[in-house]
Design a protein around this motif. Structure first.
Motif, PDB file in Angstrom:
ATOM      1  N   SER A  26       0.829  -1.207   0.000  1.00 32.44           N
ATOM      2  CA  SER A  26       0.000   0.000   0.000  1.00 32.44           C
ATOM      3  C   SER A  26       0.865   1.258   0.000  1.00 32.44           C
ATOM      4  CB  SER A  26      -0.915   0.013   1.225  1.00 32.44           C
ATOM      5  OG  SER A  26      -0.136   0.153   2.398  1.00 32.44           O
ATOM      6  N   LYS A  27       0.251   2.369  -0.387  1.00 29.95           N
ATOM      7  CA  LYS A  27       0.944   3.656  -0.347  1.00 29.95           C
ATOM      8  C   LYS A  27       1.322   4.003   1.081  1.00 29.95           C
ATOM      9  CE  LYS A  27      -1.188   5.779  -4.389  1.00 29.95           C
ATOM     10  NZ  LYS A  27      -1.946   6.926  -4.877  1.00 29.95           N
ATOM     11  N   ARG A  28       0.474   3.661   2.018  1.00 32.00           N
ATOM     12  CA  ARG A  28       0.738   3.933   3.428  1.00 32.00           C
ATOM     13  C   ARG A  28       1.998   3.203   3.899  1.00 32.00           C
ATOM     14  NH1 ARG A  28       1.212   7.184   7.321  1.00 32.00           N
ATOM     15  NH2 ARG A  28       0.727   6.360   9.353  1.00 32.00           N
ATOM     16  N   PHE A  29       2.159   1.956   3.486  1.00 29.01           N
ATOM     17  CA  PHE A  29       3.355   1.204   3.860  1.00 29.01           C
ATOM     18  C   PHE A  29       4.601   1.861   3.280  1.00 29.01           C
ATOM     19  CE2 PHE A  29       6.581  -2.056   3.295  1.00 29.01           C
ATOM     20  CZ  PHE A  29       6.621  -2.615   4.560  1.00 29.01           C
ATOM     21  N   ILE A  30       4.511   2.352   2.054  1.00 31.64           N
ATOM     22  CA  ILE A  30       5.651   3.009   1.417  1.00 31.64           C
ATOM     23  C   ILE A  30       6.016   4.281   2.167  1.00 31.64           C
ATOM     24  CG2 ILE A  30       6.430   4.173  -0.683  1.00 31.64           C
ATOM     25  CD1 ILE A  30       4.717   2.076  -2.222  1.00 31.64           C
ATOM     26  N   THR A  31       5.029   5.112   2.485  1.00 35.31           N
ATOM     27  CA  THR A  31       5.350   6.350   3.187  1.00 35.31           C
ATOM     28  C   THR A  31       5.859   6.080   4.599  1.00 35.31           C
ATOM     29  OG1 THR A  31       3.023   6.624   3.857  1.00 35.31           O
ATOM     30  CG2 THR A  31       3.750   7.778   1.866  1.00 35.31           C
ATOM     31  N   MET A  32       5.326   5.066   5.255  1.00 32.62           N
ATOM     32  CA  MET A  32       5.827   4.712   6.580  1.00 32.62           C
ATOM     33  C   MET A  32       7.261   4.193   6.486  1.00 32.62           C
ATOM     34  SD  MET A  32       2.479   3.077   8.385  1.00 32.62           S
ATOM     35  CE  MET A  32       3.089   3.117  10.054  1.00 32.62           C
ATOM     36  N   SER A  33       7.580   3.470   5.432  1.00 34.45           N
ATOM     37  CA  SER A  33       8.944   2.990   5.227  1.00 34.45           C
ATOM     38  C   SER A  33       9.889   4.158   5.007  1.00 34.45           C
ATOM     39  CB  SER A  33       9.004   2.057   4.012  1.00 34.45           C
ATOM     40  OG  SER A  33       8.222   0.913   4.227  1.00 34.45           O
ATOM     41  N   LEU A  34       9.460   5.131   4.218  1.00 31.63           N
ATOM     42  CA  LEU A  34      10.296   6.298   3.942  1.00 31.63           C
ATOM     43  C   LEU A  34      10.476   7.163   5.186  1.00 31.63           C
ATOM     44  CD1 LEU A  34       8.901   7.241   0.426  1.00 31.63           C
ATOM     45  CD2 LEU A  34      11.071   6.104   0.942  1.00 31.63           C
ATOM     46  N   ASN A  35       9.532   7.115   6.116  1.00 32.89           N
ATOM     47  CA  ASN A  35       9.627   7.857   7.378  1.00 32.89           C
ATOM     48  C   ASN A  35      10.376   7.079   8.459  1.00 32.89           C
ATOM     49  OD1 ASN A  35       8.218  10.129   6.569  1.00 32.89           O
ATOM     50  ND2 ASN A  35       6.245   9.222   7.070  1.00 32.89           N
ATOM     51  N   ASN A  36      10.903   5.905   8.108  1.00 31.15           N
ATOM     52  CA  ASN A  36      11.611   5.021   9.049  1.00 31.15           C
ATOM     53  C   ASN A  36      10.698   4.478  10.145  1.00 31.15           C
ATOM     54  OD1 ASN A  36      14.145   5.137   7.770  1.00 31.15           O
ATOM     55  ND2 ASN A  36      14.536   7.113   8.731  1.00 31.15           N
ATOM     56  N   ASP A  37       9.419   4.344   9.861  1.00 28.87           N
ATOM     57  CA  ASP A  37       8.497   3.727  10.809  1.00 28.87           C
ATOM     58  C   ASP A  37       8.453   2.215  10.624  1.00 28.87           C
ATOM     59  OD1 ASP A  37       7.838   6.174  11.891  1.00 28.87           O
ATOM     60  OD2 ASP A  37       6.093   6.453  10.592  1.00 28.87           O
ATOM     61  N   ARG A  38       8.977   1.706   9.524  1.00 28.90           N
ATOM     62  CA  ARG A  38       9.042   0.271   9.240  1.00 28.90           C
ATOM     63  C   ARG A  38      10.504  -0.108   9.022  1.00 28.90           C
ATOM     64  NH1 ARG A  38       4.869   0.311  11.239  1.00 28.90           N
ATOM     65  NH2 ARG A  38       2.855  -0.014  10.326  1.00 28.90           N
ATOM     66  N   THR A  39      10.878  -1.331   9.417  1.00 29.39           N
ATOM     67  CA  THR A  39      12.286  -1.727   9.336  1.00 29.39           C
ATOM     68  C   THR A  39      12.498  -3.088   8.663  1.00 29.39           C
ATOM     69  OG1 THR A  39      12.149  -2.675  11.545  1.00 29.39           O
ATOM     70  CG2 THR A  39      12.935  -0.397  11.373  1.00 29.39           C
ATOM     71  N   SER A  40      11.580  -3.552   7.866  1.00 26.94           N
ATOM     72  CA  SER A  40      11.726  -4.852   7.210  1.00 26.94           C
ATOM     73  C   SER A  40      12.672  -4.744   6.013  1.00 26.94           C
ATOM     74  CB  SER A  40      10.359  -5.359   6.746  1.00 26.94           C
ATOM     75  OG  SER A  40       9.845  -4.519   5.735  1.00 26.94           O
ATOM     76  N   GLU A  41      12.995  -5.890   5.431  1.00 29.18           N
ATOM     77  CA  GLU A  41      13.854  -5.910   4.243  1.00 29.18           C
ATOM     78  C   GLU A  41      13.167  -5.188   3.085  1.00 29.18           C
ATOM     79  OE1 GLU A  41      15.126  -9.842   3.263  1.00 29.18           O
ATOM     80  OE2 GLU A  41      15.791 -10.245   5.309  1.00 29.18           O
ATOM     81  N   THR A  42      11.868  -5.367   2.971  1.00 33.01           N
ATOM     82  CA  THR A  42      11.121  -4.688   1.916  1.00 33.01           C
ATOM     83  C   THR A  42      11.188  -3.178   2.102  1.00 33.01           C
ATOM     84  OG1 THR A  42       9.609  -6.575   1.817  1.00 33.01           O
ATOM     85  CG2 THR A  42       8.885  -4.545   0.761  1.00 33.01           C
ATOM     86  N   SER A  43      11.102  -2.724   3.337  1.00 35.94           N
ATOM     87  CA  SER A  43      11.181  -1.289   3.621  1.00 35.94           C
ATOM     88  C   SER A  43      12.520  -0.718   3.206  1.00 35.94           C
ATOM     89  CB  SER A  43      10.969  -1.023   5.108  1.00 35.94           C
ATOM     90  OG  SER A  43       9.697  -1.418   5.503  1.00 35.94           O
ATOM     91  N   GLU A  44      13.590  -1.449   3.491  1.00 38.10           N
ATOM     92  CA  GLU A  44      14.923  -0.996   3.116  1.00 38.10           C
ATOM     93  C   GLU A  44      15.058  -0.936   1.597  1.00 38.10           C
ATOM     94  OE1 GLU A  44      17.154   0.190   5.280  1.00 38.10           O
ATOM     95  OE2 GLU A  44      15.677  -0.214   6.842  1.00 38.10           O
ATOM     96  N   ALA A  45      14.506  -1.921   0.895  1.00 39.54           N
ATOM     97  CA  ALA A  45      14.549  -1.932  -0.563  1.00 39.54           C
ATOM     98  C   ALA A  45      13.751  -0.760  -1.136  1.00 39.54           C
ATOM     99  CB  ALA A  45      14.000  -3.258  -1.095  1.00 39.54           C
ATOM    100  N   ILE A  46      12.609  -0.473  -0.533  1.00 37.23           N
ATOM    101  CA  ILE A  46      11.778   0.644  -0.980  1.00 37.23           C
ATOM    102  C   ILE A  46      12.529   1.957  -0.819  1.00 37.23           C
ATOM    103  CG2 ILE A  46       9.724   1.997  -0.382  1.00 37.23           C
ATOM    104  CD1 ILE A  46       8.309  -0.710   0.124  1.00 37.23           C
ATOM    105  N   LYS A  47      13.194   2.151   0.322  1.00 37.45           N
ATOM    106  CA  LYS A  47      13.949   3.384   0.555  1.00 37.45           C
ATOM    107  C   LYS A  47      15.057   3.546  -0.470  1.00 37.45           C
ATOM    108  CE  LYS A  47      14.313   2.614   5.115  1.00 37.45           C
ATOM    109  NZ  LYS A  47      14.766   2.778   6.502  1.00 37.45           N
ATOM    110  N   GLY A  48      15.762   2.468  -0.770  1.00 39.33           N
ATOM    111  CA  GLY A  48      16.831   2.526  -1.762  1.00 39.33           C
ATOM    112  C   GLY A  48      16.313   2.849  -3.149  1.00 39.33           C
ATOM    113  N   ASP A  49      15.226   2.190  -3.550  1.00 39.43           N
ATOM    114  CA  ASP A  49      14.644   2.449  -4.863  1.00 39.43           C
ATOM    115  C   ASP A  49      14.104   3.871  -4.955  1.00 39.43           C
ATOM    116  OD1 ASP A  49      15.280  -0.051  -5.769  1.00 39.43           O
ATOM    117  OD2 ASP A  49      13.237  -0.861  -5.644  1.00 39.43           O
ATOM    118  N   TYR A  50      13.504   4.363  -3.874  1.00 38.35           N
ATOM    119  CA  TYR A  50      12.968   5.722  -3.888  1.00 38.35           C
ATOM    120  C   TYR A  50      14.099   6.731  -4.107  1.00 38.35           C
ATOM    121  CZ  TYR A  50      10.348   9.904  -2.755  1.00 38.35           C
ATOM    122  OH  TYR A  50       9.762  11.141  -2.831  1.00 38.35           O
TER     123      TYR A  50
END
Length: 64
Positions: A26-50
């Motif tokens: 979801s978009k919410r998961f992406i924005t939470m990942s970018l805000n460092n509210d999530r710390t999974s492997e997917t979150s790290e990959a999303i931050k790098g791709d962003y």
């Protein structure tokens, strides 16, 4: 007593939409990942791709 406020980040919606399609989250998961509210492997990959996509967009816009 005043409530603490948190600065609202504004992300490039085109990039967020592409990441949503790529990772199937979801978009919410992406924005939470970018805000460092999530710390999974997917979150790290999303931050790098962003970051990569943002740099590519900035480079393209500077070339115009």
């Amino acid at each position: 007593m005043d409530k603490p406020t948190k600065k609202k980040n504004i992300y490039n919606t085109d990039i967020v939409d592409r990441l949503k399609e790529k990772y199937g989250v979801s978009k919410r998961f992406i924005t939470m990942s970018l805000n460092n509210d999530r710390t999974s492997e997917t979150s790290e990959a999303i931050k790098g791709d962003y970051r990569k996509m943002t740099l590519a967009v900035d480079k393209t816009l500077k070339g115009l």
